[in-house]
Design an enzyme around this catalytic site. Structure first.
Site, PDB file in Angstrom:
ATOM      1  CB  CYS A 253       9.714   4.776   3.966  1.00  0.00           C
ATOM      2  SG  CYS A 253       9.008   6.453   3.943  1.00  0.00           S
ATOM      3  CG  HIS A 305       7.064   4.784   7.549  1.00  0.00           C
ATOM      4  ND1 HIS A 305       8.315   4.666   6.997  1.00  0.00           N
ATOM      5  CD2 HIS A 305       6.688   3.514   7.898  1.00  0.00           C
ATOM      6  CE1 HIS A 305       8.685   3.400   7.007  1.00  0.00           C
ATOM      7  NE2 HIS A 305       7.722   2.679   7.546  1.00  0.00           N
ATOM      8  CG  HIS A 317       8.738  -0.885   7.012  1.00  0.00           C
ATOM      9  ND1 HIS A 317       7.971  -0.187   7.924  1.00  0.00           N
ATOM     10  CD2 HIS A 317       9.377  -1.834   7.751  1.00  0.00           C
ATOM     11  CE1 HIS A 317       8.116  -0.696   9.127  1.00  0.00           C
ATOM     12  NE2 HIS A 317       8.967  -1.693   9.050  1.00  0.00           N
TER      13      HIS A 317
END
Length: 345
Positions: A253, A305, A317
């Protein structure tokens, strides 16, 4: 001060009423086109200047923007609003009255639409913006000397170029050093600004944030679109935890976010999401806009994240080996795990 302001407005009113009569007779006496120079550079107008009853009219946009004014145009009403510093000029094409800082001024020869362009009185506009205007009858030339508002600072040495690109045919006109000031004439696109220097040299510089302190909502919107378009080129790219940000075959990510921002806008973000959440400034969910970074709890971490907000409640993402880089709705689990949002642009 009031007496001085009144004298200036009175002078502008006289200029509007008289049009450009200072040089009208000479203009009428010849069929030679009128040349207009602004700070030593010829103003390339979309259509030829018009001489109507001694008043010279020219296309409005270049005249305003080249003299440092921000121009708003209402096409439905054919009304312009130009602002520069403490000066505001409002005028509706075709009318006999303009408004300068709240005072109505008579327009003897109104502006008009010609060849699809809106034309306005050259002398009045220029003097309203604080410029000086001189007529050279022998050369059939109008020379405007403007007062440039240098509102933007150079943060990092940047090339002033002849074209808005870095290709070999875009000649470098010189280097602008850190600390120099420029005036932004216009935002060409997400990556380039047209600027004027303190010595009236014009050219193009990078719009990337590292080079100047210039910022606007419109530029941020264009740059966010560039980030998202570039990021979407990697849709389906496999997820790999700990992927190196120096390659694009796999991402996690934060390496994905880091790579997108660096490749498009030369913004160097930290490597991991926890540290990325310290960059930029915090924004609320109600204030989100395209390009903002969204941070979430994950893997037992407060922040584990990160994704790029795309607008319309969508996130770009990666976190899944099955999905790789993908677009997903910002709802359900993501709303529950949301921690903070940061604005980088």
């Amino acid at each position: 001060m009031m007496r001085k302001k009144g004298a200036v407005l009175a002078g502008l009113a006289a200029a509007m009423i008289a049009g450009t009569s200072v040089y009208a007779d000479a203009a009428q006496a010849s069929n030679k086109p009128i040349a207009v120079y602004l700070d030593g550079q010829q103003l390339q107008t979309e259509v030829q200047p018009l001489n109507i009853g001694g008043t010279v009219l020219v296309p409005m946009r270049g005249l305003f923007e080249r003299q440092g004014a921000k121009l708003a145009w209402d096409n439905a009403t054919k009304t312009l609003k130009a602002t520069k510093g403490g000066t505001t000029l409002t005028y509706r094409i075709g009318e006999h009255t303009a408004n300068l800082n709240g005072q109505a001024l008579e327009v003897t020869v109104p502006g008009q639409i010609s060849g699809g362009y809106s034309l306005v009185p050259l002398r009045f506009v220029s003097e309203a913006l604080g410029s000086e205007v001189a007529w050279q009858p022998d050369a059939h030339t109008v020379r405007i000397t403007s007062k440039v508002s240098l509102e933007t600072s150079i943060r990092w040495g940047v090339n002033l170029r002849s074209k808005p690109d870095s290709a070999s045919d875009a000649t470098s006109l010189g280097m602008l050093a850190s600390g120099q000031k420029v005036h932004v004439i216009r935002e060409v696109n997400a990556l380039w600004l047209e600027v004027e220097t303190e010595n009236h040299q014009t050219g193009y510089i990078s719009a990337k944030p590292k080079y100047t302190d210039y910022a606007s909502a419109s530029l941020a919107d264009m740059q966010a679109d560039e980030l998202i378009a570039y990021g979407k080129k990697f849709l389906g790219t496999p997820y790999e935890f700990g992927a190196s940000p120096d390659q694009t075959k796999t991402f996690d990510c934060s390496s994905f976010v880091k790579r997108v921002y660096e490749d498009v806008l030369s913004i160097e973000l930290p490597r991991v999401s926890y540290d990325q959440a310290k960059a930029g400034k915090e924004v609320s969910l109600s204030d989100l806009r395209k390009g903002d970074l969204l941070f979430f709890s994950a893997r037992g971490l407060d922040i584990g994240h990160v994704g790029i907000y795309m607008g319309n409640n969508q996130i770009l993402h990666t976190y899944s080996k099955e999905l790789g880089v993908h677009v997903e709705a910002f709802d359900g689990q993501w709303k529950k795990r949301f921690v903070t949002a940061r604005r980088i642009l």
